[in-house]
Design a protein around this motif. Structure first.
Motif, PDB file in Angstrom:
ATOM      1  N   LEU A 191       0.833  -1.207   0.000  1.00 35.75           N
ATOM      2  CA  LEU A 191       0.000   0.000   0.000  1.00 35.75           C
ATOM      3  C   LEU A 191       0.867   1.256   0.000  1.00 35.75           C
ATOM      4  N   TYR A 192       1.907   1.243   0.817  1.00 35.95           N
ATOM      5  CA  TYR A 192       2.844   2.377   0.858  1.00 35.95           C
ATOM      6  C   TYR A 192       3.555   2.520  -0.485  1.00 35.95           C
ATOM      7  N   SER A 193       4.024   1.413  -1.025  1.00 33.05           N
ATOM      8  CA  SER A 193       4.727   1.431  -2.305  1.00 33.05           C
ATOM      9  C   SER A 193       3.822   1.947  -3.428  1.00 33.05           C
ATOM     10  N   GLY A 194       2.573   1.532  -3.412  1.00 31.88           N
ATOM     11  CA  GLY A 194       1.618   2.018  -4.411  1.00 31.88           C
ATOM     12  C   GLY A 194       1.385   3.513  -4.291  1.00 31.88           C
ATOM     13  N   TRP A 195       1.350   3.999  -3.065  1.00 35.45           N
ATOM     14  CA  TRP A 195       1.204   5.428  -2.830  1.00 35.45           C
ATOM     15  C   TRP A 195       2.397   6.179  -3.423  1.00 35.45           C
ATOM     16  N   LYS A 196       3.602   5.672  -3.160  1.00 34.29           N
ATOM     17  CA  LYS A 196       4.806   6.304  -3.701  1.00 34.29           C
ATOM     18  C   LYS A 196       4.844   6.190  -5.228  1.00 34.29           C
ATOM     19  N   GLY A 197       4.399   5.063  -5.766  1.00 38.20           N
ATOM     20  CA  GLY A 197       4.326   4.904  -7.217  1.00 38.20           C
ATOM     21  C   GLY A 197       3.343   5.884  -7.837  1.00 38.20           C
ATOM     22  N   GLY A 198       2.236   6.104  -7.158  1.00 33.47           N
ATOM     23  CA  GLY A 198       1.266   7.103  -7.613  1.00 33.47           C
ATOM     24  C   GLY A 198       1.862   8.502  -7.605  1.00 33.47           C
ATOM     25  N   ASP A 199       2.645   8.805  -6.573  1.00 30.52           N
ATOM     26  CA  ASP A 199       3.332  10.098  -6.531  1.00 30.52           C
ATOM     27  C   ASP A 199       4.278  10.257  -7.717  1.00 30.52           C
ATOM     28  N   LEU A 200       4.966   9.178  -8.067  1.00 32.17           N
ATOM     29  CA  LEU A 200       5.893   9.244  -9.205  1.00 32.17           C
ATOM     30  C   LEU A 200       5.153   9.613 -10.490  1.00 32.17           C
ATOM     31  N   VAL A 201       3.990   9.016 -10.685  1.00 28.92           N
ATOM     32  CA  VAL A 201       3.240   9.270 -11.916  1.00 28.92           C
ATOM     33  C   VAL A 201       2.525  10.614 -11.857  1.00 28.92           C
ATOM     34  N   TYR A 202       1.756  10.858 -10.813  1.00 28.46           N
ATOM     35  CA  TYR A 202       0.861  12.009 -10.782  1.00 28.46           C
ATOM     36  C   TYR A 202       1.522  13.305 -10.305  1.00 28.46           C
ATOM     37  N   ARG A 203       2.539  13.211  -9.483  1.00 25.03           N
ATOM     38  CA  ARG A 203       3.233  14.423  -9.026  1.00 25.03           C
ATOM     39  C   ARG A 203       4.460  14.742  -9.863  1.00 25.03           C
ATOM     40  N   HIS A 204       5.175  13.683 -10.261  1.00 27.82           N
ATOM     41  CA  HIS A 204       6.447  13.894 -10.952  1.00 27.82           C
ATOM     42  C   HIS A 204       6.380  13.589 -12.450  1.00 27.82           C
ATOM     43  N   GLY A 205       5.275  13.045 -12.926  1.00 29.27           N
ATOM     44  CA  GLY A 205       5.114  12.788 -14.353  1.00 29.27           C
ATOM     45  C   GLY A 205       5.961  11.647 -14.894  1.00 29.27           C
ATOM     46  N   VAL A 206       6.395  10.742 -14.032  1.00 29.54           N
ATOM     47  CA  VAL A 206       7.204   9.605 -14.476  1.00 29.54           C
ATOM     48  C   VAL A 206       6.330   8.664 -15.305  1.00 29.54           C
ATOM     49  N   GLY A 207       6.814   8.304 -16.471  1.00 26.66           N
ATOM     50  CA  GLY A 207       6.082   7.384 -17.337  1.00 26.66           C
ATOM     51  C   GLY A 207       4.926   8.021 -18.084  1.00 26.66           C
ATOM     52  N   VAL A 208       4.841   9.340 -18.045  1.00 25.11           N
ATOM     53  CA  VAL A 208       3.749  10.048 -18.703  1.00 25.11           C
ATOM     54  C   VAL A 208       4.279  10.677 -19.988  1.00 25.11           C
ATOM     55  N   HIS A 209       3.617  10.424 -21.075  1.00 27.85           N
ATOM     56  CA  HIS A 209       3.989  11.012 -22.360  1.00 27.85           C
ATOM     57  C   HIS A 209       3.321  12.376 -22.475  1.00 27.85           C
ATOM     58  N   ASP A 210       4.128  13.408 -22.428  1.00 34.08           N
ATOM     59  CA  ASP A 210       3.612  14.779 -22.472  1.00 34.08           C
ATOM     60  C   ASP A 210       3.407  15.190 -23.937  1.00 34.08           C
ATOM     61  N   THR A 211       2.147  15.376 -24.299  1.00 31.23           N
ATOM     62  CA  THR A 211       1.830  15.769 -25.680  1.00 31.23           C
ATOM     63  C   THR A 211       1.562  17.266 -25.808  1.00 31.23           C
ATOM     64  N   SER A 212       1.723  18.011 -24.732  1.00 30.77           N
ATOM     65  CA  SER A 212       1.410  19.445 -24.791  1.00 30.77           C
ATOM     66  C   SER A 212       2.428  20.222 -25.643  1.00 30.77           C
ATOM     67  N   ASN A 213       3.603  19.663 -25.849  1.00 32.19           N
ATOM     68  CA  ASN A 213       4.644  20.356 -26.641  1.00 32.19           C
ATOM     69  C   ASN A 213       4.629  19.944 -28.096  1.00 32.19           C
ATOM     70  N   LEU A 214       3.696  19.109 -28.500  1.00 40.87           N
ATOM     71  CA  LEU A 214       3.661  18.644 -29.897  1.00 40.87           C
ATOM     72  C   LEU A 214       2.967  19.611 -30.809  1.00 40.87           C
TER      73      LEU A 214
END
Length: 133
Positions: free
Chosen positions: A110-133
Motif C-alpha cells: 500500500l505504501y509502495s503504491g502510494w509512492k508509485g502514484g506520486d511518481l506518476v501524478y506528481r512527478h510525471g514519471v512514465g507520462v507522455h507529455d503531448t502538450s509540446n507537440l
C-alpha cells in the motif's frame, strides 16, 4: 504492465492464509504456496524492468519518491521470499507467522503504491507529455 501480477498474488496469499488459518484445510495452504511462488516470479520480472527504468533515467534517480518506492518493493519481496522458504515444508507456519508476514507485505505494498502514484501524478514519471507537440 507487470506490476499488477505480484500485487494480486501477494494479496491473494494473505487471503488464502487467513482462510487456511481459520479452517486448516490443506487446499488453502497449497493455494497460498502457489500464489506466493507465482508472486515471487512475477516480482522478479517487475523488479528487472523497474531497476532498468531507475538506472536508465537520471531524473528518476534524483527523486526521493523513486528510492522510497524501490526500497518498499524490495522489502516486500524479501519478506515474501522468507515467508515462502519458511512455509515450504511446514503448513503450520502459515497459521502462526506466515499470515502476519503476508499482512505486513500488503501494508508495505500500500505504501509502495502510494509512492508509485506520486511518481506518476506528481512527478510525471512514465507520462507522455503531448502538450509540446
Amino acid at each position: 504492465m507487470l506490476i499488477p501480477f505480484p500485487i494480486v498474488c501477494f494479496v491473494g496469499t494473505l487471503i488464502t492464509d487467513i482462510v487456511y488459518s481459520r479452517n486448516l484445510d490443506p487446499g488453502w495452504a497449497t493455494a497460498s504456496h502457489w500464489l506466493l511462488g507465482a508472486g515471487l516470479v512475477m516480482a522478479a520480472l517487475a523488479a528487472a524492468t523497474g531497476l532498468t527504468d531507475y538506472l536508465g533515467d537520471e531524473r528518476l534517480r534524483r527523486l526521493g519518491d523513486a528510492l522510497k518506492h524501490m526500497l518498499a518493493n524490495v522489502s516486500a519481496v524479501v519478506l515474501e521470499l522468507v515467508n515462502f522458504v519458511l512455509r515450504l515444508k511446514n503448513d503450520d507456519f502459515i497459521a502462526s507467522t506466515g499470515v502476519w508476514i503476508s499482512a505486513v507485505v500488503v501494508l508495505v505494498l500500500l505504501y509502495s503504491g502510494w509512492k508509485g502514484g506520486d511518481l506518476v501524478y506528481r512527478h510525471g514519471v512514465g507520462v507522455h507529455d503531448t502538450s509540446n507537440l
